[in-house]
Design a protein around this motif. Sequence first.
Motif, mmCIF file in Angstrom:
data_model
loop_
_atom_site.group_PDB
_atom_site.id
_atom_site.type_symbol
_atom_site.label_atom_id
_atom_site.label_comp_id
_atom_site.label_asym_id
_atom_site.label_seq_id
_atom_site.Cartn_x
_atom_site.Cartn_y
_atom_site.Cartn_z
ATOM 1 N N TYR A 169 46.751 39.989 29.167
ATOM 2 C CA TYR A 169 48.201 39.844 29.337
ATOM 3 C C TYR A 169 48.730 38.648 28.555
ATOM 4 O O TYR A 169 49.821 38.709 27.956
ATOM 5 C CB TYR A 169 48.532 39.693 30.822
ATOM 6 C CG TYR A 169 48.273 40.945 31.634
ATOM 7 C CD1 TYR A 169 48.275 42.205 31.032
ATOM 8 C CD2 TYR A 169 48.004 40.876 33.001
ATOM 9 C CE1 TYR A 169 48.029 43.347 31.769
ATOM 10 C CE2 TYR A 169 47.762 42.014 33.743
ATOM 11 C CZ TYR A 169 47.768 43.253 33.121
ATOM 12 O OH TYR A 169 47.520 44.381 33.844
ATOM 13 N N LYS A 170 47.946 37.552 28.553
ATOM 14 C CA LYS A 170 48.378 36.381 27.782
ATOM 15 C C LYS A 170 48.456 36.708 26.296
ATOM 16 O O LYS A 170 49.410 36.325 25.606
ATOM 17 C CB LYS A 170 47.412 35.222 28.016
ATOM 18 C CG LYS A 170 47.572 34.545 29.365
ATOM 19 C CD LYS A 170 46.614 33.376 29.490
ATOM 20 C CE LYS A 170 46.785 32.674 30.837
ATOM 21 N NZ LYS A 170 45.848 31.532 30.990
ATOM 22 N N GLU A 182 40.135 40.096 36.950
ATOM 23 C CA GLU A 182 41.490 39.549 36.925
ATOM 24 C C GLU A 182 41.665 38.551 35.781
ATOM 25 O O GLU A 182 42.710 38.516 35.123
ATOM 26 C CB GLU A 182 41.803 38.876 38.268
ATOM 27 C CG GLU A 182 41.896 39.840 39.447
ATOM 28 C CD GLU A 182 43.046 40.824 39.277
ATOM 29 O OE1 GLU A 182 44.065 40.443 38.646
ATOM 30 O OE2 GLU A 182 42.925 41.963 39.759
ATOM 31 N N GLN A 210 44.139 38.871 32.863
ATOM 32 C CA GLN A 210 45.052 37.760 32.591
ATOM 33 C C GLN A 210 44.991 37.348 31.123
ATOM 34 O O GLN A 210 46.019 37.081 30.493
ATOM 35 C CB GLN A 210 44.688 36.583 33.496
ATOM 36 C CG GLN A 210 45.677 35.422 33.423
ATOM 37 C CD GLN A 210 45.311 34.320 34.393
ATOM 38 O OE1 GLN A 210 44.290 34.401 35.058
ATOM 39 N NE2 GLN A 210 46.142 33.296 34.466
#
Length: 347
Positions: free
Chosen positions: A131-132, A124, A128
Amino acid sequence: MPRTKPTLKLGVYGSFDINPEQAVTSFFESKQQDELYFKKPLWDVPREGLQHEAIENEREFLEMSSQQEIFKRKAAIQKKINERRIEDMHHTQEKLREKFIDTNSFLKECSNKLERTDGEIAKELAKQKIYKEEIEVFEKDKKKLAAFELKFKEVVKDFEIYVDVFSEVIENSDYESFDDLTMNIDSLLSTQIEISEREQQLVKGIEHVRQTMIDSTAKAAQRIIELNDELAELESHYNQARTETLKWENTLATAKDFIAENEKQTITLVDSIQHLYHLLTTRNDEKVKLKKFDVGGQLDYIRDEIEILEDIIKRAHHKMEKEGQSMLGEGSNRFQNNVDKGSDLSD
C-alpha cells in the motif's frame, strides 16, 4: 537425659556430708594434692566375678531393650509420619502434574497463537508495504498530473489564438464545421504516418540488403581464405610429391642402368651359348635346329654333348691306365679345360 531430681546426699563419710556434684569435683581435686584427700569408699572399688559381669550384661540388655522399644515406637511414629508425607507428596505430585499439563497446553496454545499472530503481522506488513508503494506511485502520478495540468493550461493559452484562425478558415472554406476540418487534418496526419511507416520499412529493407551484402562479403572472404589455405596445403603436397617423384626417378634411372648392364651381359652370354651350340652342331655335322632365343634347348644340347665327351674321356683314361700310358698332353689338357668350362655353363 538430665535428672530432674538429683541425689543430694551420698552418705556421711567421717564428718563430711557432700553433694554428688561437689564430691566429684573434690575427688578430682584431691588427686592432685598430697594432703586433705578423700579415701575411696568401698562401693567405688571394682569387684571381680561372673555375677558382676552377668549383672552388668543384664543391665546393658535391659537398657538396650528399653532403647529398642523406644526406637520401635519412634520408628512406628516416623513410619506413619513418612506414609502421611508420601501421601501428601503423591497428592502434591498429581496437582503439579495437572498444573504442568495445563501450563504446557497453555504454552502450546500461546505458541500457536504467537505463530498465527506473526504470520498475520507479516501479511499485514507486506500489505502495508504494498500500500505504501502504491501510495508513493499515486503521489508521483498526482505530481505528474499536476505538472501536466499546468503545462496543458499553458498550451491551451498558447493555442487560444488559433481558435479565431480556425473560425475564419471554416467561414472562408467549404468546411461546414470544425469537426470536418479536424477530420481532414486527421486523414492528412494518418497519411503522413503511413508514408513515414513506409519510409521506415524501405529503410529497414535497405539496411537488411546492406547487412546481407556485408554477410555475403564476409562469407566470401572467409571462403577465399579457406581456399587459399587449401591451395597452400595442395602446393605443399605437390612439392612433397614432386620431391618423392624425383627420388623415384633417380632410383628408376639407377635400376634402368643396372638392367641395361645386366641385359648386355645376358645378350653376351646368349651369344656365347649360341656360338658354342653352333660349334658343337658343326662338329657333329648336324643342322642348326634351335633358334637363337631357345636358350634352354641349346643348354640341354650342350650339356648332353659335354656328358658324352666326359664319358669318352673317362673311358680313354681307363683304357690308357690298363695299357700303362697317359693321354694327358697339351692338346688334351686344353680340350679338357674347354669341356670343364662347357659343363660350368650348362650348370
